[in-house]
Design a protein around this motif. Structure first.
Motif, PDB file in Angstrom:
ATOM      1  N   ASP A   1      77.646  64.401  20.702  1.00  0.00           N
ATOM      2  CA  ASP A   1      76.310  65.348  21.432  1.00  0.00           C
ATOM      3  C   ASP A   1      76.902  65.120  22.931  1.00  0.00           C
ATOM      4  N   ILE A   2      77.631  66.178  23.514  1.00  0.00           N
ATOM      5  CA  ILE A   2      78.004  66.213  24.644  1.00  0.00           C
ATOM      6  C   ILE A   2      77.741  67.388  25.521  1.00  0.00           C
ATOM      7  N   GLY A   3      76.826  68.449  24.866  1.00  0.00           N
ATOM      8  CA  GLY A   3      76.257  69.504  25.207  1.00  0.00           C
ATOM      9  C   GLY A   3      77.379  70.587  25.135  1.00  0.00           C
ATOM     10  N   ALA A   4      78.512  70.402  24.158  1.00  0.00           N
ATOM     11  CA  ALA A   4      79.701  71.273  24.173  1.00  0.00           C
ATOM     12  C   ALA A   4      78.910  72.742  23.556  1.00  0.00           C
ATOM     13  N   GLU A   5      79.451  73.854  24.252  1.00  0.00           N
ATOM     14  CA  GLU A   5      79.202  75.128  23.874  1.00  0.00           C
ATOM     15  C   GLU A   5      80.579  75.985  23.479  1.00  0.00           C
ATOM     16  N   THR A   6      81.496  75.695  24.592  1.00  0.00           N
ATOM     17  CA  THR A   6      82.892  76.510  24.218  1.00  0.00           C
ATOM     18  C   THR A   6      83.610  75.912  23.116  1.00  0.00           C
ATOM     19  N   ALA A   7      84.734  76.591  22.713  1.00  0.00           N
ATOM     20  CA  ALA A   7      85.457  75.931  21.752  1.00  0.00           C
ATOM     21  C   ALA A   7      86.246  74.744  22.452  1.00  0.00           C
TER      22      ALA A   7
ATOM     23  N   THR B   1      81.641  52.320  19.560  1.00  0.00           N
ATOM     24  CA  THR B   1      80.267  52.883  19.549  1.00  0.00           C
ATOM     25  C   THR B   1      79.976  54.334  19.894  1.00  0.00           C
ATOM     26  N   ALA B   2      80.939  54.839  20.587  1.00  0.00           N
ATOM     27  CA  ALA B   2      80.894  55.958  21.688  1.00  0.00           C
ATOM     28  C   ALA B   2      79.825  56.113  22.366  1.00  0.00           C
ATOM     29  N   GLY B   3      79.406  55.043  22.955  1.00  0.00           N
ATOM     30  CA  GLY B   3      78.191  54.829  23.921  1.00  0.00           C
ATOM     31  C   GLY B   3      78.870  55.053  25.426  1.00  0.00           C
ATOM     32  N   ARG B   4      77.919  55.007  26.201  1.00  0.00           N
ATOM     33  CA  ARG B   4      78.334  55.022  27.849  1.00  0.00           C
ATOM     34  C   ARG B   4      78.892  53.646  28.146  1.00  0.00           C
TER      35      ARG B   4
ATOM     36  N   GLU C   1      76.676  51.342  30.248  1.00  0.00           N
ATOM     37  CA  GLU C   1      75.560  50.539  29.531  1.00  0.00           C
ATOM     38  C   GLU C   1      76.154  49.250  28.683  1.00  0.00           C
ATOM     39  N   LYS C   2      77.570  49.249  28.784  1.00  0.00           N
ATOM     40  CA  LYS C   2      78.268  48.105  28.066  1.00  0.00           C
ATOM     41  C   LYS C   2      78.112  46.919  28.379  1.00  0.00           C
ATOM     42  N   ILE C   3      77.554  45.881  27.922  1.00  0.00           N
ATOM     43  CA  ILE C   3      77.457  44.560  28.782  1.00  0.00           C
ATOM     44  C   ILE C   3      78.803  43.873  28.729  1.00  0.00           C
ATOM     45  N   ALA C   4      79.427  43.687  27.798  1.00  0.00           N
ATOM     46  CA  ALA C   4      80.639  42.995  27.552  1.00  0.00           C
ATOM     47  C   ALA C   4      81.798  43.726  28.206  1.00  0.00           C
ATOM     48  N   PRO C   5      82.959  43.242  28.412  1.00  0.00           N
ATOM     49  CA  PRO C   5      83.994  43.953  28.970  1.00  0.00           C
ATOM     50  C   PRO C   5      84.474  44.830  28.009  1.00  0.00           C
ATOM     51  N   ILE C   6      84.947  45.898  28.573  1.00  0.00           N
ATOM     52  CA  ILE C   6      85.303  46.950  27.689  1.00  0.00           C
ATOM     53  C   ILE C   6      86.414  46.669  26.556  1.00  0.00           C
ATOM     54  N   HIS C   7      87.331  45.789  26.890  1.00  0.00           N
ATOM     55  CA  HIS C   7      88.455  45.372  25.882  1.00  0.00           C
ATOM     56  C   HIS C   7      88.190  43.982  25.391  1.00  0.00           C
ATOM     57  N   VAL C   8      86.845  43.318  25.204  1.00  0.00           N
ATOM     58  CA  VAL C   8      86.651  42.144  24.867  1.00  0.00           C
ATOM     59  C   VAL C   8      87.214  41.866  23.412  1.00  0.00           C
ATOM     60  N   HIS C   9      87.288  42.620  22.717  1.00  0.00           N
ATOM     61  CA  HIS C   9      87.809  42.288  21.527  1.00  0.00           C
ATOM     62  C   HIS C   9      89.291  42.853  21.045  1.00  0.00           C
ATOM     63  N   GLU C  10      89.879  43.208  22.027  1.00  0.00           N
ATOM     64  CA  GLU C  10      91.307  43.940  21.789  1.00  0.00           C
ATOM     65  C   GLU C  10      92.420  43.072  21.383  1.00  0.00           C
ATOM     66  N   ILE C  11      92.254  41.864  21.870  1.00  0.00           N
ATOM     67  CA  ILE C  11      93.465  40.841  21.796  1.00  0.00           C
ATOM     68  C   ILE C  11      92.847  39.386  21.571  1.00  0.00           C
ATOM     69  N   LYS C  12      93.340  38.802  20.274  1.00  0.00           N
ATOM     70  CA  LYS C  12      93.126  37.474  20.186  1.00  0.00           C
ATOM     71  C   LYS C  12      93.714  36.623  20.755  1.00  0.00           C
ATOM     72  N   ASN C  13      93.210  35.387  21.544  1.00  0.00           N
ATOM     73  CA  ASN C  13      93.979  34.377  22.260  1.00  0.00           C
ATOM     74  C   ASN C  13      93.787  33.153  21.394  1.00  0.00           C
ATOM     75  N   ASN C  14      94.843  32.617  21.087  1.00  0.00           N
ATOM     76  CA  ASN C  14      94.970  31.422  20.449  1.00  0.00           C
ATOM     77  C   ASN C  14      95.227  30.137  21.459  1.00  0.00           C
TER      78      ASN C  14
END
Length: 371
Positions: free
Chosen positions: A327-333, A352-355, A358-371
């Protein structure tokens, strides 16, 4: 994968023109950075850049470092640190509060296996893969792009002298579908491995060749997705109307599924504006493992189709995305195409497709596992 495909094409052109090249790869990030590990850029000796390793702030200095690697014919690891407020001393303005490690690898075209041939092998098959890039944060042994592993396929740069467990570690990355970092001892030197999980590009099957499908196909192509157009009308499903499509099929629903392969990165969009066509295709798709099915049109249309198929369950209503898009208010093709692409990307990425604000955690927090 689009960045890798563009790099492979650019290297082929550079080789044809007799230009020397180097590959720059972001191998590690600490803190905040515009690009994450796995971002790549090809640099030619005359300054042509393909791909990106930052938002534009590192590219100028990266050209100088790449030329140095080309002229000295050796891999180089360069650290850009903006944790210090006075990042001007690096000759760049990073604008991010982080440390970025970039590996520069000159490409030797006379070698049968080099970083580009490994990337080309990666792109040649539509399968999940794990790629190992080896570097040293403290020493001088910058091994570089080293090994590619698929489920039944291994492709490596040189003999595995120091890393007998690397194949097993890459196999674990494939199983977990998550990139990671591991350390290995190479003689007296500690080697860090960026083990990158890479999935094939999204395959978008657009059922419908109307005018509203054209911007969707174009936007998906810009993202590097593999686009198939399917329709029962010879007059609409043409290469003239969809020049960027990878495949165009004039087929009925049953014939369509016989000509494509559905995997975990396949998305279907039903937008033929032909109710019976969409109904038949939906009936065939629901029993498959397609991870995304979207139906253009109002919710009542989807409910009606599920009712007619005697498949109107909460599970099916949840599985099929209808009305399709965010839901982004789309009208045109074009705007609707953006909303559809955004939803597909979010669903297949598990986002989540949220803003972001509004995300508290870092954007890429779960992207890479650090051993």
């Amino acid at each position: 994968m689009k960045e890798i495909a563009d790099i492979i094409k650019a290297h082929a052109q550079a080789r044809k023109d007799g230009k020397k090249t180097a590959l720059a790869t972001v191998v590690k990030v600490e803190g905040s950075s515009y690009r994450r590990p796995g971002a790549r850029m090809l640099i030619t000796e005359d300054g042509i850049l393909t791909g990106a390793i930052s938002g534009g702030c590192l590219e100028g200095d990266a050209l100088r470092k790449a030329l140095s690697a080309i002229h000295q014919q050796e891999n180089k690891l360069v650290t850009y640190d903006s944790m210090d407020e006075d990042d001007a001393k690096f000759g760049v303005q990073l604008g991010c509060n982080g440390i970025v490690y970039i590996l520069f690898e000159p490409i030797f075209d006379d070698q049968e296996v080099n970083p580009i041939t490994i990337l080309a092998e990666l792109e040649s098959k539509r399968k999940n893969a794990a790629l190992a890039v080896l570097f040293s944060l403290e020493g001088k042994k910058q091994i570089g792009t080293y090994m590619l592993l698929r489920q039944h396929d291994q492709f490596k740069n040189k003999e595995n002298e120091y890393f007998p467990s690397l194949s097993d570690d890459l196999q674990q990355v494939l199983a977990e579908k998550k990139s990671t970092f591991l350390d290995y001892n190479a003689g007296k030197e500690l080697i860090t491995a960026f083990l990158e999980f890479i999935s094939p590009p999204i395959a978008l099957i657009i059922a419908g060749a109307g005018n509203d499908a054209q911007p969707l196909a174009n936007i998906a192509d810009i993202l590097g997705w593999n686009v198939t157009i399917a329709d029962g009308r010879l007059t609409h499903a043409t290469s003239q109307r969809f020049p960027k499509a990878n495949q165009i099929l004039v087929a009925k629903p049953g014939q369509l599924l016989q000509q494509i392969t559905i995997d975990e990165n396949t998305a279907f969009v039903l937008m033929t504006h032909n109710y019976n066509y969409d109904l038949k295709l939906l009936d065939l798709l629901l029993p498959t493992n397609a991870p995304y099915i979207g139906s253009l049109g109002p919710k009542k249309k989807l409910i009606r189709m599920l009712d007619e198929l005697n498949l109107n369950t909460d599970q099916n209503q949840s599985r099929v995305h209808g009305p399709i898009g965010l839901d982004i208010g789309a009208e045109t093709a074009e705007e609707i195409a953006i909303s559809i692409v955004a939803e597909i990307k979010a669903v297949l990425s598990g986002a989540t497709a949220g803003r972001l604000k509004e995300k508290i955690a870092p954007i890429h927090v779960h992207e890479i596992k650090n051993n």
